[in-house]
Motif scaffolding. Sequence first.
Motif, PDB file in Angstrom:
ATOM      1  N   GLY A   1       6.599  -3.547   0.914  1.00 50.09           N
ATOM      2  CA  GLY A   1       6.044  -2.246   1.233  1.00 50.09           C
ATOM      3  C   GLY A   1       4.535  -2.265   1.264  1.00 50.09           C
ATOM      4  N   TYR A   2       3.987  -1.068   1.322  1.00 45.94           N
ATOM      5  CA  TYR A   2       2.543  -0.851   1.271  1.00 45.94           C
ATOM      6  C   TYR A   2       2.240  -0.181  -0.062  1.00 45.94           C
ATOM      7  CZ  TYR A   2      -1.895   1.558   2.014  1.00 45.94           C
ATOM      8  OH  TYR A   2      -3.169   2.041   1.868  1.00 45.94           O
ATOM      9  N   TYR A   3       1.328  -0.774  -0.863  1.00 41.15           N
ATOM     10  CA  TYR A   3       1.095  -0.348  -2.236  1.00 41.15           C
ATOM     11  C   TYR A   3      -0.361   0.054  -2.457  1.00 41.15           C
ATOM     12  CZ  TYR A   3       5.615  -2.262  -3.769  1.00 41.15           C
ATOM     13  OH  TYR A   3       6.961  -2.513  -3.946  1.00 41.15           O
ATOM     14  N   ASN A   4      -0.554   1.104  -3.242  1.00 35.55           N
ATOM     15  CA  ASN A   4      -1.841   1.462  -3.823  1.00 35.55           C
ATOM     16  C   ASN A   4      -1.804   1.185  -5.320  1.00 35.55           C
ATOM     17  OD1 ASN A   4      -3.296   4.363  -2.112  1.00 35.55           O
ATOM     18  ND2 ASN A   4      -2.847   2.302  -1.380  1.00 35.55           N
ATOM     19  N   TYR A   5      -2.948   0.856  -5.894  1.00 35.96           N
ATOM     20  CA  TYR A   5      -3.015   0.624  -7.341  1.00 35.96           C
ATOM     21  C   TYR A   5      -4.472   0.480  -7.746  1.00 35.96           C
ATOM     22  CZ  TYR A   5      -4.147  -4.214  -6.320  1.00 35.96           C
ATOM     23  OH  TYR A   5      -4.785  -5.340  -5.856  1.00 35.96           O
ATOM     24  N   ASP A   6      -4.723   0.455  -9.034  1.00 37.20           N
ATOM     25  CA  ASP A   6      -6.029   0.067  -9.544  1.00 37.20           C
ATOM     26  C   ASP A   6      -5.843  -0.718 -10.832  1.00 37.20           C
ATOM     27  OD1 ASP A   6      -5.645   1.923 -11.587  1.00 37.20           O
ATOM     28  OD2 ASP A   6      -7.080   3.371 -10.807  1.00 37.20           O
TER      29      ASP A   6
ATOM     30  N   GLY B   1      -4.604  -7.776   2.563  1.00 37.07           N
ATOM     31  CA  GLY B   1      -4.657  -7.996   1.133  1.00 37.07           C
ATOM     32  C   GLY B   1      -3.865  -9.192   0.650  1.00 37.07           C
ATOM     33  N   VAL B   2      -3.123  -9.842   1.549  1.00 36.15           N
ATOM     34  CA  VAL B   2      -2.301 -10.998   1.173  1.00 36.15           C
ATOM     35  C   VAL B   2      -3.043 -12.289   1.519  1.00 36.15           C
ATOM     36  CG1 VAL B   2      -0.139 -12.237   1.585  1.00 36.15           C
ATOM     37  CG2 VAL B   2      -0.163  -9.729   1.469  1.00 36.15           C
ATOM     38  N   LEU B   3      -3.190 -13.161   0.534  1.00 35.52           N
ATOM     39  CA  LEU B   3      -3.843 -14.452   0.746  1.00 35.52           C
ATOM     40  C   LEU B   3      -2.871 -15.484   1.279  1.00 35.52           C
ATOM     41  CD1 LEU B   3      -6.345 -16.311   0.345  1.00 35.52           C
ATOM     42  CD2 LEU B   3      -5.491 -16.749  -1.975  1.00 35.52           C
TER      43      LEU B   3
ATOM     44  N   VAL C   1      -4.863  -1.604   7.204  1.00 36.79           N
ATOM     45  CA  VAL C   1      -4.904  -1.018   5.868  1.00 36.79           C
ATOM     46  C   VAL C   1      -5.954  -1.757   5.060  1.00 36.79           C
ATOM     47  CG1 VAL C   1      -3.449  -0.303   3.947  1.00 36.79           C
ATOM     48  CG2 VAL C   1      -2.429  -0.776   6.144  1.00 36.79           C
ATOM     49  N   PRO C   2      -6.653  -1.068   4.125  1.00 38.42           N
ATOM     50  CA  PRO C   2      -7.717  -1.726   3.383  1.00 38.42           C
ATOM     51  C   PRO C   2      -7.247  -2.879   2.496  1.00 38.42           C
ATOM     52  CG  PRO C   2      -7.782   0.644   3.141  1.00 38.42           C
ATOM     53  CD  PRO C   2      -6.554   0.304   3.892  1.00 38.42           C
ATOM     54  N   LEU C   3      -8.212  -3.653   2.078  1.00 40.22           N
ATOM     55  CA  LEU C   3      -7.932  -4.864   1.304  1.00 40.22           C
ATOM     56  C   LEU C   3      -7.261  -4.564  -0.019  1.00 40.22           C
ATOM     57  CD1 LEU C   3      -8.369  -7.920   1.060  1.00 40.22           C
ATOM     58  CD2 LEU C   3     -10.524  -7.413  -0.055  1.00 40.22           C
ATOM     59  N   GLY C   4      -6.252  -5.330  -0.357  1.00 37.60           N
ATOM     60  CA  GLY C   4      -5.550  -5.131  -1.609  1.00 37.60           C
ATOM     61  C   GLY C   4      -6.020  -6.100  -2.664  1.00 37.60           C
ATOM     62  N   THR C   5      -5.437  -6.022  -3.862  1.00 39.80           N
ATOM     63  CA  THR C   5      -5.879  -6.860  -4.961  1.00 39.80           C
ATOM     64  C   THR C   5      -4.712  -7.411  -5.723  1.00 39.80           C
ATOM     65  OG1 THR C   5      -7.613  -5.283  -5.188  1.00 39.80           O
ATOM     66  CG2 THR C   5      -7.462  -6.899  -6.894  1.00 39.80           C
TER      67      THR C   5
ATOM     68  N   PHE D   1      -5.283  -1.722  -2.362  1.00 38.48           N
ATOM     69  CA  PHE D   1      -3.973  -1.758  -1.723  1.00 38.48           C
ATOM     70  C   PHE D   1      -3.664  -3.139  -1.167  1.00 38.48           C
ATOM     71  CE2 PHE D   1      -7.111  -0.360   1.294  1.00 38.48           C
ATOM     72  CZ  PHE D   1      -6.879  -1.180   2.383  1.00 38.48           C
ATOM     73  N   PHE D   2      -2.380  -3.329  -0.901  1.00 35.99           N
ATOM     74  CA  PHE D   2      -1.919  -4.532  -0.221  1.00 35.99           C
ATOM     75  C   PHE D   2      -0.655  -4.197   0.557  1.00 35.99           C
ATOM     76  CE2 PHE D   2       0.106  -4.625  -4.380  1.00 35.99           C
ATOM     77  CZ  PHE D   2       1.422  -4.976  -4.103  1.00 35.99           C
ATOM     78  N   ASP D   3      -0.358  -5.053   1.554  1.00 36.81           N
ATOM     79  CA  ASP D   3       0.735  -4.789   2.491  1.00 36.81           C
ATOM     80  C   ASP D   3       1.671  -5.991   2.513  1.00 36.81           C
ATOM     81  OD1 ASP D   3       2.389  -4.201   4.600  1.00 36.81           O
ATOM     82  OD2 ASP D   3       0.792  -3.657   5.989  1.00 36.81           O
TER      83      ASP D   3
END
Length: 443
Positions: A383-388, A279-281, A16-20, A267-269
């Motif tokens: 979960g898996y999240y989308n946001y901006d 997306g998790v550091l 899944v793409p990189l989250g923020t 997104f992040f997971d």
Amino acid sequence: MRVLPLLLLLLAPACVPLGTPITSTSSAPGQQKPPEYYADKTLRYQDYTYTPEVRSVQCYVATGQPNEVFQPPVVPLGQSPAITLEFDVLGEQSQRYTAKLIHCDLNWQPSVLTDMQFLNEINEFPITDYRVGVNTKVPYFHYRLRAPAVKLSGNYLLLVQSPGGVPVVSRRLLVYENQVQVGLKPGLVIGGQERYALQQLDFGISYASVNLVNPAVEVKVVLRQNFRWDNAKYNLRPTFVRDAERRLEYQYFAFENAFPGLSEYRFFDTRSVQSNGIGVLHLDPRTSPVSVTLQPEETRNKQAYNQYQDTNGQRVFESREFGNGATNADYTNVTFQLKAAQPAPGPVYVLGALTDWQLKDEFRLSYDEAKQLYTGHALLKQGYYNYDFAVAGTPGSAPDEIYFEGSHRETENQYDLLVYYRPPGSRADLLIGYQTAAVNSRL
């Protein structure tokens, strides 16, 4: 931003793409929440959460498919499947809740209809389907309700109340019938730089099979992007009325029917609390709740378009260790981070389905000038999240998502058109047409 192919994505462990990160004043259980958002218990005829104990609200069409939670609460009149509402209530004690339907007009104000004019049963539905969270550090109960069938098309507010009639959560539902034929398709933006950033939707309405009185005035339309209400377009009037063909056409030249394409959602997971998802550091499973720090994000404004699959701002709950996100997913304390060389011109928020598409106090970010970094914390279910990221404008104005996200015509988005009509002598705004269209579909 098509959601149907997401099933394969969700089944993969890390593709899944990189989250923020997002900054907020939300805190772990036991700490007091900021009072601004939740203090006012006045009923709002919109998607709203009235108490900080209620979390992870989802309202969708129960299709039985793995991606059903991404289906907006829009159903045809008299057909299955039903609209389903799910939510968690934090705490170690279950609560008694009831639900009711409120029929609303075009402008989402309560209509004058009696309950029996749109329902076949008593308008009070006890919520008896609830289960306790299993082996979670943050205790909660998970509630589920299927919305009742109705007799009229139109707008409905599904309201959950605690004893005494105090509102707990409300969600907008749509029931439509296809009395008219709706044509909705992507169009071409006529302009300068706008053609690189905007997405235009052209549409027309044919009413050959139904008698409409003064359709040019009485037919009302609402155009939405990604099933959102916060940036929907209202008061669009037909530019051509073809009486002989019994057709209304909507062709604009001043971007009345155009939306910023924005970018694919960040997104992040957090489906695992044992290893870092995309997306998790960093995460610390020893804390209660588990602490999750997301990768620092950067502005995407003025950057080239980056194509990847997203879920149009939605989210799905799941535990990789135990499955069944409804009751096995735990809550984590998520730290969001956003790099910024200077403060934005207004308060910065995380925005998406996780915030009900609202600028909530608990999702507001704080700026550290020395670090040139926005940060915040939010209690979120695994979960898996989308946001901006969005910048708040003046009161009453729409938030600015372009400031940090940029806008591209290549972005994949979904649109839908709602067509309303109130027959002469009627007291109800009927939803007589509904159509969806995808822009830049990946299928």
